[in-house]
Design a protein around this motif. Structure first.
Motif, PDB file in Angstrom:
ATOM      1  N   ARG A 156       5.072   7.191  -5.248  1.00  0.00           N
ATOM      2  CA  ARG A 156       4.073   7.470  -6.290  1.00  0.00           C
ATOM      3  C   ARG A 156       4.732   8.068  -7.523  1.00  0.00           C
ATOM      4  O   ARG A 156       4.349   7.755  -8.665  1.00  0.00           O
TER       5      ARG A 156
ATOM      6  N   ARG B   2      -2.303   6.434  -7.265  1.00  0.00           N
ATOM      7  CA  ARG B   2      -2.705   7.750  -7.788  1.00  0.00           C
ATOM      8  C   ARG B   2      -2.284   7.939  -9.247  1.00  0.00           C
ATOM      9  O   ARG B   2      -1.845   9.023  -9.650  1.00  0.00           O
TER      10      ARG B   2
ATOM     11  N   SER C 114       0.778   4.291   0.994  1.00  0.00           N
ATOM     12  CA  SER C 114      -0.083   5.084   1.864  1.00  0.00           C
ATOM     13  C   SER C 114       0.617   5.317   3.191  1.00  0.00           C
ATOM     14  O   SER C 114       1.423   4.488   3.638  1.00  0.00           O
TER      15      SER C 114
ATOM     16  N   ARG D 278       0.849  -1.195   0.000  1.00  0.00           N
ATOM     17  CA  ARG D 278       0.000   0.000   0.000  1.00  0.00           C
ATOM     18  C   ARG D 278       0.887   1.248   0.000  1.00  0.00           C
ATOM     19  O   ARG D 278       1.657   1.458   0.934  1.00  0.00           O
TER      20      ARG D 278
ATOM     21  N   ASP E 191      -0.547   5.040   6.092  1.00  0.00           N
ATOM     22  CA  ASP E 191      -0.901   4.084   7.132  1.00  0.00           C
ATOM     23  C   ASP E 191      -0.105   2.789   7.000  1.00  0.00           C
ATOM     24  O   ASP E 191      -0.260   1.873   7.810  1.00  0.00           O
TER      25      ASP E 191
ATOM     26  N   VAL F  63       5.851   8.199   0.762  1.00  0.00           N
ATOM     27  CA  VAL F  63       4.688   7.991  -0.095  1.00  0.00           C
ATOM     28  C   VAL F  63       4.761   8.788  -1.395  1.00  0.00           C
ATOM     29  O   VAL F  63       4.617   8.220  -2.486  1.00  0.00           O
TER      30      VAL F  63
ATOM     31  N   LEU G 212      -4.254   3.595  -4.493  1.00  0.00           N
ATOM     32  CA  LEU G 212      -3.288   4.386  -3.732  1.00  0.00           C
ATOM     33  C   LEU G 212      -2.070   4.809  -4.538  1.00  0.00           C
ATOM     34  O   LEU G 212      -1.283   5.621  -4.088  1.00  0.00           O
TER      35      LEU G 212
ATOM     36  N   THR H 120      -5.113  -1.564  -3.528  1.00  0.00           N
ATOM     37  CA  THR H 120      -3.715  -1.180  -3.753  1.00  0.00           C
ATOM     38  C   THR H 120      -3.597  -0.235  -4.933  1.00  0.00           C
ATOM     39  O   THR H 120      -2.861   0.752  -4.889  1.00  0.00           O
TER      40      THR H 120
END
Length: 407
Positions: free
Chosen positions: A149, A170, A136, A134, A138, A145, A168, A165
């Protein structure tokens, strides 16, 4: 037509979920792909791949960097040491890719994506990211993060292990394919025979992110109401989780569950362990990218209790969109299983009690779940999606590579 030479990269030789998914994928691939797996450390995965007839090369990365968990990415000292180690490693990896005449690089882990993307660029190869994590805050340090990305944008293809998944990353939907980790045919069972007395089990790596602590807390409640119920924890601690495993043993004693809880350790035949359960409990207190053990239990016809977050909720609802988690202490029953809020021992206990009190309904849901697993989680389906992404990555990169070679 000559097969396409593919280098698949993994930073660890421990057999976690991403590594198991990789082995199953490679066994199901079309013969047009000639795969060599490059691992950044030796270990059990190397042996298992060789037993399956899959070519393996080991290019060691400094242990202090290879063994760092994702939570340590925010430590400046770790980043500095890792940077020093990685700088030289990328050059060696690029040399190996050229020696292997790799035409495509596939990264199967976060570290493999970071290092492999740089090495692939040096070796003039397109690269694809098989994303099992993930992206993310969290799940990863917040500072990592946006960088990851951005890294995904440089890939020639991204294959996510769930819609949860994929969201996230993006990226535009057309840039990310979803391939659920596939199950081989032997994962499926004709029918599940529930044990004569209740047995609730967890299967997988022992880690605070997997929820064994919450499972034990729920077991305390269930054990008080049903003296016949037993609880199995199958798996071992990997990476930096050995202290957590010791805490679980201490908690078992504190809750007076020593005679009711079995720590089974690593299992060579997890399907046999699943068959012994009245229900599988997936108790992760944080959202999981997928939840492979849930799919495995479904395939065996074993009732499933899981936390309503990440890929787990997607698996038990057949819905690609997020599912609102139940309130603490409550249970959401779907046609395929039961969902509770993450980090909710009361909800887990309530769901376990329902299985004890309603064995016929639990088994009916498990049979529907088994049919769903066969439709959605076959290894051939995952191989077809990945093969299509690999082909598209090669086609998209070929014009740029020709222009680069001409220059």
């Amino acid at each position: 037509m000559a097969p396409v030479r593919v280098a698949v990269l993994g930073h660890t030789a421990e057999t976690g979920g991403a590594e198991i998914a990789l082995m199953r994928l490679l066994e199901a691939l079309d013969p047009r792909w000639q795969v060599t797996v490059i691992l950044f450390s030796p270990g059990e995965l190397e042996s298992q791949l060789r037993q399956r007839g899959i070519a393996v090369r080991v290019l060691p990365l400094a242990q202090r960097t290879a063994s760092r968990g994702r939570a340590q990415l925010k430590d400046p000292r770790t980043l500095l040491l890792s940077g020093r180690d990685s700088w030289g490693f990328v050059g060696r990896l690029a040399q190996l890719l050229r020696a292997e005449q790799a035409e495509l690089v596939v990264a199967n882990t976060l570290k493999a994506a970071v290092l492999g993307s740089l090495a692939a660029r040096r070796a003039r190869c397109p690269w694809v990211w098989h994303l099992h994590d993930r992206i993310s805050a969290d799940y990863l340090p917040a500072a990592a993060v946006p960088a990851l990305r951005l890294l995904a944008r440089t890939a020639h293809g991204v294959v996510a292990n769930s819609h949860a998944t994929a969201r996230l990353v993006r990226l535009p939907a057309e840039r990310v394919a979803v391939a659920y980790p596939g199950l081989p045919e032997e994962s499926f069972a004709a029918a599940h025979q529930a044990p004569p007395t209740p047995v609730f089990g967890m299967l997988g790596r022992i880690s605070s992110t997997k929820g064994q602590r919450e499972f034990l807390q729920a077991a305390f409640t269930v054990a008080a109401a049903d003296p016949s119920a037993a609880f199995h924890i199958v798996g071992q601690a990997l990476f930096n989780d050995h202290e957590y495993a010791k805490q679980l043993e201490d908690l078992t004693s504190q809750l007076d569950l020593a005679g009711r809880v079995r720590f089974a350790g690593w299992s060579a035949r997890p399907e046999a362990d699943l068959d012994r359960f009245s229900a599988l409990v997936h108790a992760s207190p944080v959202p999981e990218p997928f939840g492979q053990v849930i799919a495995e239990a479904m395939a065996r016809g074993v009732p499933v209790i899981a936390t309503a977050a990440g890929g787990a909720a997607e698996i038990l609802t057949e819905a690609p969109d997020p599912v609102p988690a139940p309130s603490p202490g409550e249970v959401l029953r779907t046609p395929l299983g039961q969902l509770v809020a993450p980090g909710d021992p009361r909800g887990l206990a309530s769901a376990m009690r329902w299985v004890i009190d309603n064995p016929g309904d639990a088994e009916s849901a498990a049979q529907r779940a088994s049919a769903s697993a066969r439709r959605r989680f076959g290894a051939a389906s995952a191989a077809a999606v990945c093969g299509e992404v690999w082909s598209q990555a090669l086609a998209a990169a070929s014009p740029r590579r020709r222009r680069g070679d001409a220059g």
